[in-house]
Each structure stands twice: as structure tokens, then as C-alpha cells.
Design an enzyme around this catalytic site. Structure first.
Site, mmCIF file in Angstrom:
data_model
loop_
_atom_site.group_PDB
_atom_site.id
_atom_site.type_symbol
_atom_site.label_atom_id
_atom_site.label_comp_id
_atom_site.label_asym_id
_atom_site.label_seq_id
_atom_site.Cartn_x
_atom_site.Cartn_y
_atom_site.Cartn_z
ATOM 1 N N SER A 13 0.824 -1.219 0.000
ATOM 2 C CA SER A 13 0.000 0.000 0.000
ATOM 3 C C SER A 13 0.857 1.267 0.000
ATOM 4 O O SER A 13 1.918 1.312 0.611
ATOM 5 C CB SER A 13 -0.900 0.032 1.231
ATOM 6 O OG SER A 13 -1.630 -1.157 1.332
ATOM 7 N N SER A 45 2.500 -3.169 8.244
ATOM 8 C CA SER A 45 2.413 -3.823 9.561
ATOM 9 C C SER A 45 3.786 -4.334 9.966
ATOM 10 O O SER A 45 4.463 -5.012 9.188
ATOM 11 C CB SER A 45 1.456 -5.017 9.508
ATOM 12 O OG SER A 45 0.186 -4.616 9.089
ATOM 13 N N GLU A 128 -2.966 -15.061 1.155
ATOM 14 C CA GLU A 128 -3.258 -14.319 2.391
ATOM 15 C C GLU A 128 -4.753 -14.390 2.722
ATOM 16 O O GLU A 128 -5.138 -14.522 3.880
ATOM 17 C CB GLU A 128 -2.820 -12.855 2.229
ATOM 18 C CG GLU A 128 -2.914 -12.049 3.524
ATOM 19 C CD GLU A 128 -2.447 -10.608 3.375
ATOM 20 O OE1 GLU A 128 -1.860 -10.254 2.326
ATOM 21 O OE2 GLU A 128 -2.680 -9.825 4.312
HETATM 22 C C1 LIG Z 1 -4.844 -4.155 10.041
HETATM 23 C C2 LIG Z 1 -4.283 -3.748 8.703
HETATM 24 C C3 LIG Z 1 -3.018 -4.176 8.327
HETATM 25 C C4 LIG Z 1 -2.479 -3.772 7.096
HETATM 26 N N1 LIG Z 1 -1.201 -4.183 6.781
HETATM 27 C C5 LIG Z 1 -0.669 -3.825 5.612
HETATM 28 C C6 LIG Z 1 0.672 -4.229 5.276
HETATM 29 O O1 LIG Z 1 1.354 -4.887 6.063
HETATM 30 N N2 LIG Z 1 1.184 -3.852 4.083
HETATM 31 C C7 LIG Z 1 0.460 -3.126 3.197
HETATM 32 O O2 LIG Z 1 0.981 -2.858 2.109
HETATM 33 N N3 LIG Z 1 -0.809 -2.684 3.469
HETATM 34 C C8 LIG Z 1 -1.376 -3.023 4.672
HETATM 35 N N4 LIG Z 1 -2.651 -2.599 4.993
HETATM 36 C C9 LIG Z 1 -3.332 -1.676 4.098
HETATM 37 C C10 LIG Z 1 -4.503 -2.305 3.349
HETATM 38 O O3 LIG Z 1 -4.053 -3.200 2.372
HETATM 39 C C11 LIG Z 1 -5.315 -1.141 2.752
HETATM 40 O O4 LIG Z 1 -5.837 -0.375 3.823
HETATM 41 C C12 LIG Z 1 -6.440 -1.639 1.879
HETATM 42 O O5 LIG Z 1 -5.949 -2.259 0.726
HETATM 43 C C13 LIG Z 1 -7.402 -0.485 1.475
HETATM 44 O O6 LIG Z 1 -6.699 0.561 0.919
HETATM 45 P P1 LIG Z 1 -6.874 2.053 1.483
HETATM 46 O O7 LIG Z 1 -6.696 2.021 2.964
HETATM 47 O O8 LIG Z 1 -5.973 2.935 0.691
HETATM 48 O O9 LIG Z 1 -8.381 2.429 1.219
HETATM 49 P P2 LIG Z 1 -9.037 2.928 -0.196
HETATM 50 O O10 LIG Z 1 -8.539 2.059 -1.300
HETATM 51 O O11 LIG Z 1 -8.810 4.403 -0.307
HETATM 52 O O12 LIG Z 1 -10.548 2.610 0.066
HETATM 53 C C14 LIG Z 1 -11.406 3.478 0.823
HETATM 54 C C15 LIG Z 1 -12.816 2.923 0.764
HETATM 55 O O13 LIG Z 1 -13.294 2.937 -0.616
HETATM 56 C C16 LIG Z 1 -13.703 1.629 -1.001
HETATM 57 N N5 LIG Z 1 -13.344 1.378 -2.388
HETATM 58 C C17 LIG Z 1 -12.152 1.605 -2.984
HETATM 59 N N6 LIG Z 1 -12.189 1.224 -4.280
HETATM 60 C C18 LIG Z 1 -13.425 0.720 -4.504
HETATM 61 C C19 LIG Z 1 -14.067 0.155 -5.640
HETATM 62 N N7 LIG Z 1 -13.431 0.000 -6.802
HETATM 63 N N8 LIG Z 1 -15.358 -0.279 -5.505
HETATM 64 C C20 LIG Z 1 -16.021 -0.149 -4.308
HETATM 65 N N9 LIG Z 1 -15.458 0.401 -3.203
HETATM 66 C C21 LIG Z 1 -14.178 0.822 -3.299
HETATM 67 C C22 LIG Z 1 -12.931 0.683 -0.093
HETATM 68 O O14 LIG Z 1 -13.609 -0.562 0.032
HETATM 69 C C23 LIG Z 1 -12.918 1.472 1.217
HETATM 70 O O15 LIG Z 1 -14.126 1.288 1.929
HETATM 71 C C24 LIG Z 1 -3.208 -2.958 6.218
HETATM 72 C C25 LIG Z 1 -4.504 -2.519 6.602
HETATM 73 C C26 LIG Z 1 -5.025 -2.893 7.831
HETATM 74 C C27 LIG Z 1 -6.388 -2.391 8.221
#
Ligand SMILES: Cc1cc2nc3c(=O)[nH]c(=O)nc-3n(C[C@H](O)[C@H](O)[C@H](O)COP(=O)(O)OP(=O)(O)OC[C@H]3O[C@@H](n4cnc5c(N)ncnc54)[C@H](O)[C@@H]3O)c2cc1C
Length: 289
Positions: A13, A45, A128
């Protein structure tokens, strides 16, 4: 990795690339026998106590966005890497920002071939999402048993609505068990992780928000006690007293919400299922995608 000498973290991410991971902009440039990496990861993480990170980096900026990405293995403890932990609202440290400013790794530390990282990342995400197929039904069954003990402790075990909700949890865990068997059977036959892992991930993560709702409903105001226990998941079966404490359940309640986000959000899993399983029309893509 197996001996536990090296600890790894996942560098996928970025601030502008989460669900739309292929928009990532961290880049790696080949210089002699090394890759030079510049960019930023976020939500990483455990980076604050890791030795290595696997990084998705753009290695061909001219290619369409799902191509030209490579999966690099990068040592974290070096001058070109800065790891900045940030504190969660629960007070715990878990996430980090990871900044790469001329970080280096050996040219051969690429998994799956140069510019082929998207395939590797998808395959790993599938694992995963499905990795807990064998263990989740056991852990969640133990959690339902703790829920029954909690209902007794709070004198709610004869409440017909609570009983109905506990029965719902029990039946959901049974369905989870059969879903798990289906995934494991496929994997044992040599199948690659596919969209069935999205079903599993969507199913257990959404279920976990509901079962922890129920726990807090049973506890009433006690459930509002601030989360105090540190573990990422509270599945202990050897200490029912502690596991049933309000602090433990309220922590689990918060953690359950994160399950619907990591490894791809619930909305993303629904998109995958709609397109790859049900054959519904694809979401509109940007021109670059
Ligand atoms: C506990 C935890 C551990 C994590 N660990 C890691 C890690 O170790 N390494 C790493 O790289 N990442 C990690 N992440 C990050 C995680 O992969 C991202 O938070 C996740 O992929 C969502 O991306 P974002 O937070 O940028 O949200 P966004 O992509 O900005 O999404 C925001 C909202 O919009 C919705 N949305 C987005 N696109 C669409 C679509 N096309 N259609 C419908 N709805 C949509 C999403 O569902 C969400 O509700 C972790 C997250 C958590 C919560």
C-alpha cells in the site's frame, strides 16, 4: 524465514494506492548489479521490528499500470530506508510509513521475474485471503464457546433473542468450516488460489464484526470499557476468564473492523466475485488502467 531469524513485512500500500494497488508509484531503477528504490509505502504492519520488506515497485514506467511492476526483496536496515511507526487510536504500535530514498537491493532479489510482480502479488494476496481456511473454523468455534460463557456470566443465556443470535453465529462457523474444506481440497489438488479465497475472506471478516457486536451487546455498558489488552487477535482458549473480560472483547471488537480492510476490503472482494465468478460487467476503468 522459517527459522525466525529474519522478520519480513509487506510493502504494497501507498498513500494513493490501496484498493487500486496498481496505481503505485514507488519506483526501482537498475544501477549495475543493484536496484535503487525511491518512494513511500504506508500501513506497513510490523516494519518497525522487521529486517526485510517485499516491495512492489514500478520498474517500467512506460508499461500499462498492471504491468511494469516488480516484486523486490529489500533489506530494511540500511541508510536509504526510514521507518516511521504511528500510534493507533487504541494506543498500540502496529503500522508504519516506510520511506525509500535511494535504498538499494541486489539485482537478483526479484521474485517471479522483472516486470512480473503483479502476478506474484495477486497470487500472494490469494494465499493471504485463504491462508486461514483450516484454522479459522477452529478459532471461531472457540470464540462462540466463549460467547456462550459470556452470556451465562451476564445472565443472558435464557434471553431468546441472544440465544437466537448465538445460534446464528454457530451456524455461520459451520458454513465457514465447509468453505474451508472446499478451499483446502482445491489447494491439495494443486489449484492456484482463486476467487474462492475472496469468498472466505469476505465471509469470516464480515462474520467477525457481527459476533463481536453481539459480545458487546451482551456486556451492555461493560462493553464500553476501553480496550486494554494488547494482542492483535484474542483467541485464547486456555484462559476463559481473561478471554471473557470486557477489555478483551472490546479489543477484539475493534480488531474485527480491520479484518474487513486488510488483504483487500470487503468492497474489493465483492468486486472480484462479481466479475470473476458471476461474470457481471467490469467496473469502469480509467484510461491508464
Ligand atoms: C490491520 C491492517 C493491516 C495492514 N497491513 C498492511 C501491510 O502490512 N502492508 C500493506 O501494504 N498494506 C497493509 N494494509 C493496508 C490495506 O491493504 C489497505 O488499507 C487496503 O488495501 C485499502 O486501501 P486504502 O486504505 O488505501 O483504502 P481505499 O482504497 O482508499 O478505500 C477506501 C474505501 O473505498 C472503497 N473502495 C475503494 N475502491 C473501490 C471500488 N473500486 N469499488 C467499491 N469500493 C471501493 C474501499 O472498500 C474502502 O471502503 C493494512 C490494513 C489494515 C487495516
Amino acid at each position: 524465514m522459517l527459522s525466525g531469524e529474519d522478520t519480513w513485512c509487506q510493502g504494497y500500500s501507498e498513500p494513493d494506492a490501496g484498493s487500486d494497488l496498481a496505481s503505485l508509484t514507488t519506483r526501482a531503477t537498475r544501477e549495475g548489479e543493484e536496484w535503487v528504490i525511491d518512494g513511500q509505502k504506508v500501513w506497513t504492519s510490523g516494519a518497525h521490528h522487521s529486517d526485510w520488506i517485499f516491495v512492489l515497485a514500478r520498474t517500467d514506467r512506460e508499461a500499462p499500470k498492471h504491468r511494469g511492476i516488480s516484486f523486490l526483496l529489500v533489506p530494511l536496515r540500511q541508510p536509504g530506508v526510514e521507518v516511521r511507526p504511528f500510534r493507533m487510536m487504541s494506543g498500540q504500535l502496529h503500522f508504519n510509513e516506510v520511506f525509500f530514498d535511494g535504498a538499494r537491493t541486489r539485482a537478483d532479489l526479484v521474485v517471479g521475474g522483472v516486470d512480473n510482480g503483479w502476478t506474484v502479488a495477486q497470487s500472494l494476496l490469494g494465499v493471504e485471503r485463504g491462508e486461514e481456511a483450516a484454522t479459522n473454523p477452529i478459532l471461531f468455534r472457540a470464540e462462540v464457546e466463549r460467547l456462550v460463557a459470556l452470556a451465562r456470566q451476564y445472565g443472558k443465556d435464557q434471553d431468546p433473542v441472544i440465544r437466537q443470535r448465538i445460534a446464528w453465529c454457530w451456524s455461520k462457523v459451520e458454513i465457514m468450516r465447509f468453505l474451508g474444506y472446499r478451499i483446502l481440497t482445491g489447494w491439495l489438488k494443486g489449484a492456484e488460489p482463486g476467487p474462492e479465497t475472496s469468498i472466505a475472506k469476505l465471509y469470516w471478516s464480515e462474520y467477525h464484526t457481527k459476533v463481536t457486536d453481539l459480545a458487546l451487546d451482551i456486556m451492555g455498558l461493560h462493553g464500553q470499557v476501553p480496550a486494554g489488552r494488547p494482542p492483535l487477535r484474542t483467541y485464547r482458549t486456555d484462559d476463559p476468564g481473561a478471554a471473557n473480560s470486557s477489555a478483551s472483547w472490546s479489543t477484539t471488537y475493534l480488531i474485527a473492523r480491520s479484518g474487513t480492510i486488510y488483504a483487500g476490503t470487503s468492497q474489493v472482494q465483492r468486486n472480484i466475485l462479481a466479475e470473476k465468478v458471476l461474470g457481471l460487467p467490469r467496473e469502469p476503468r480509467t484510461q491508464a488502467g
